[in-house]
Design a protein around this motif. Structure first.
Motif, PDB file in Angstrom:
ATOM      1  N   LYS A 134      59.018  26.286  59.336  1.00 38.76           N
ATOM      2  CA  LYS A 134      60.360  26.486  58.765  1.00 38.76           C
ATOM      3  C   LYS A 134      60.759  27.949  58.933  1.00 38.76           C
ATOM      4  O   LYS A 134      59.933  28.841  58.696  1.00 38.76           O
ATOM      5  CB  LYS A 134      60.346  26.173  57.268  1.00 38.76           C
ATOM      6  N   ARG A 141      64.381  30.627  58.168  1.00 43.13           N
ATOM      7  CA  ARG A 141      65.378  30.667  57.093  1.00 43.13           C
ATOM      8  C   ARG A 141      66.351  29.485  57.179  1.00 43.13           C
ATOM      9  O   ARG A 141      66.653  28.842  56.207  1.00 43.13           O
ATOM     10  CB  ARG A 141      66.136  32.004  57.150  1.00 43.13           C
ATOM     11  N   ASN A 142      66.792  29.188  58.421  1.00 45.01           N
ATOM     12  CA  ASN A 142      67.770  28.094  58.494  1.00 45.01           C
ATOM     13  C   ASN A 142      67.403  27.012  59.498  1.00 45.01           C
ATOM     14  O   ASN A 142      68.260  26.297  59.986  1.00 45.01           O
ATOM     15  CB  ASN A 142      69.173  28.657  58.793  1.00 45.01           C
ATOM     16  N   LYS A 143      66.131  26.933  59.837  1.00 46.02           N
ATOM     17  CA  LYS A 143      65.722  25.922  60.826  1.00 46.02           C
ATOM     18  C   LYS A 143      64.413  25.271  60.429  1.00 46.02           C
ATOM     19  O   LYS A 143      63.540  25.921  59.845  1.00 46.02           O
ATOM     20  CB  LYS A 143      65.459  26.593  62.191  1.00 46.02           C
ATOM     21  N   ASN A 184      68.847  20.457  66.360  1.00 50.22           N
ATOM     22  CA  ASN A 184      69.518  19.847  65.195  1.00 50.22           C
ATOM     23  C   ASN A 184      69.467  18.322  65.222  1.00 50.22           C
ATOM     24  O   ASN A 184      70.486  17.656  65.051  1.00 50.22           O
ATOM     25  CB  ASN A 184      70.985  20.308  65.112  1.00 50.22           C
TER      26      ASN A 184
END
Ligand SMILES: Cc1ncc(COP(=O)(O)O)c(C=O)c1O
Length: 417
Positions: free
Chosen positions: A293, A295-297, A352
């Motif tokens: 992981k 911060r945003n993925k 994504n």
């Protein structure tokens, strides 16, 4: 033929988890019956036009795959001496082979002539003269077609567009006309017809029809001077990759649209599908190694890399990604970038992607990996090319061994000058 039974993925009647346990990962798997169905669908669609279907070997050159298609009646489109050797090695006769490519070497041309191939598809005047010279040297006669660059934009990714003036392939209509006239004076060769291949993963029939009209116009212009017997409209027929916003043309409708153009011309039609026949037959299996992981993925790191399957890195292409064990409905959905272990940021199979929550040890499936995947694999990062397995109903067999590090090192020498 890829389907879930009791939440477990099957290829035909073979459970994929058995293949993972038997052969390990990364692993290419091909369904023999999808391959045969795809071949049958396209050859039936074009049969009313008398078309000869030439499988484009570059899309998948495994000799078992080629052998299956040969037995089904396929002709073949090749672009190198290596591809020629593969076909001759499995007993394919030269009269089922056509040879394209902008840079055929003298040695490749000699081998093609000696194998009595159906024709060379020439891409320059220099190549034409060389083929003529070699044919005369060998006291043989060779058929050729001229690859025309019809300057039609196929509306596909720029790296797989081949039919515009920006591309290195083929000759302009004007050049092709002049070269066609010259062939009358070259007694080692006979002009059979014209060829074009405007690109790959084409999802509309409009650019094809434009290109075919150009070829027919060219043939008609020459009619009283030199007989033209064939046209070859190349491959490029699009397939569904799982991002269903791209329409896929109905192949029968396409052949019906071609019919009136070909009707009064008495031309033998050739087509050269690669992807249409092989893409949906294959998958790449891979083990999930880690979830990481940032911060945003969420990165799902798998044991297959861009060296094993480079289409996403090369063309930004989309492959549907799923898991061998279907997750239960209650499982949380997470968004992942599915990435490989290779030291390049482009080593990413999908960004994504929404998948049911993954856990270490899950097996990941990259779908529609039968075309331009194994055949483009390489040893970057000294990674070993994966094994390939063929499935037919509940039978499976290795059709390519996984490479070993010794295989790779056997090509190298320690030299200190
Ligand atoms: C001359 C020629 N014919 C046929 C093909 C096969 O294309 P596809 O696999 O998209 O059908 C190609 C692919 O590059 C090609 O260059």
């Amino acid at each position: 033929m890829y389907h879930y039974k009791d939440n477990s993925l099957f290829c035909e009647d073979t459970e994929i988890s058995d293949l993972v346990n038997t052969y390990g990962t990364p692993l290419y798997v091909y369904s023999k019956n999808i391959l045969k169905d795809n071949y049958a669908r396209i050859s039936n669609a074009f049969s009313h036009l008398g078309a000869k279907v030439c499988f484009s070997v570059k899309s998948n050159s495994n000799i078992s795959i080629l052998n299956i298609l040969y037995k089904e009646g396929a002709y073949f489109d090749i672009v190198s001496g290596g591809e020629l050797f593969r076909l001759l090695n499995i007993g394919v006769k030269g009269d089922r082979i056509i040879f394209s490519g902008v840079g055929k070497t003298e040695s490749e041309i000699r081998k093609g002539i000696k194998a009595n191939i159906l024709y060379f598809n020439i891409e320059s005047e220099d190549e034409l003269n060389l083929i003529n010279k070699i044919a005369i040297d060998l006291n043989m006669h060779v058929n050729i077609t001229i690859r025309v660059n019809p300057n039609v934009d196929a509306g596909t990714h720029k790296h797989i567009t081949t039919g515009t003036q920006e591309n290195k392939f083929g000759l302009s209509v004007g050049q092709a006309y002049n070269i066609a006239l010259k062939t009358a004076d070259l007694y080692g060769i006979t002009l059979d017809g014209f060829h074009c291949h405007i690109g790959s993963q084409i999802t509309s029939t409009t650019p094809y029809l434009k290109a075919v009209k150009n070829l027919i116009r060219l043939s008609n212009k020459l009619k009283n001077k030199i007989p033209i017997k064939s046209i070859n409209i190349g491959g490029g027929f699009g397939v569904p990759y799982g991002n269903e916003n791209t329409p896929i043309p109905d192949i029968s409708e396409f052949s019906n649209q071609l019919e009136p153009l070909l009707l009064n011309n008495d031309l033998q039609l050739f087509i050269e599908p690669g992807r249409y026949i092989s893409a949906t037959s294959g998958i790449l299996l891979s083990e999930l190694l880690y979830i990481k992981k940032s911060r945003n993925k969420n990165f799902a790191i798998i044991d297959a890399g861009m060296n094993d399957l480079m289409r996403p890195a090369l063309y930004n292409s989309f492959h549907k990604i799923t898991t061998v064990s279907k997750k239960i409905d209650s499982e949380e959905i997470c968004i992942y970038d599915i990435v490989g272990p290779v030291c390049e940021s482009s080593d990413c199979f999908g960004k994504n992607r929404k998948l049911k929550k993954l856990t270490k040890g899950d097996y990941i499936v990259i779908m529609n990996a039968g075309a331009y995947c194994a055949s483009l694999s390489n040893n970057y990062n000294s990674r070993l090319k994966p094994a390939e397995v063929l499935v037919s109903r509940n039978n499976h067999a290795l059709i390519r061994k996984k490479e070993t590090i010794d295989d790779i090192l056997s090509m190298e020498r320690i030299v200190d000058l």
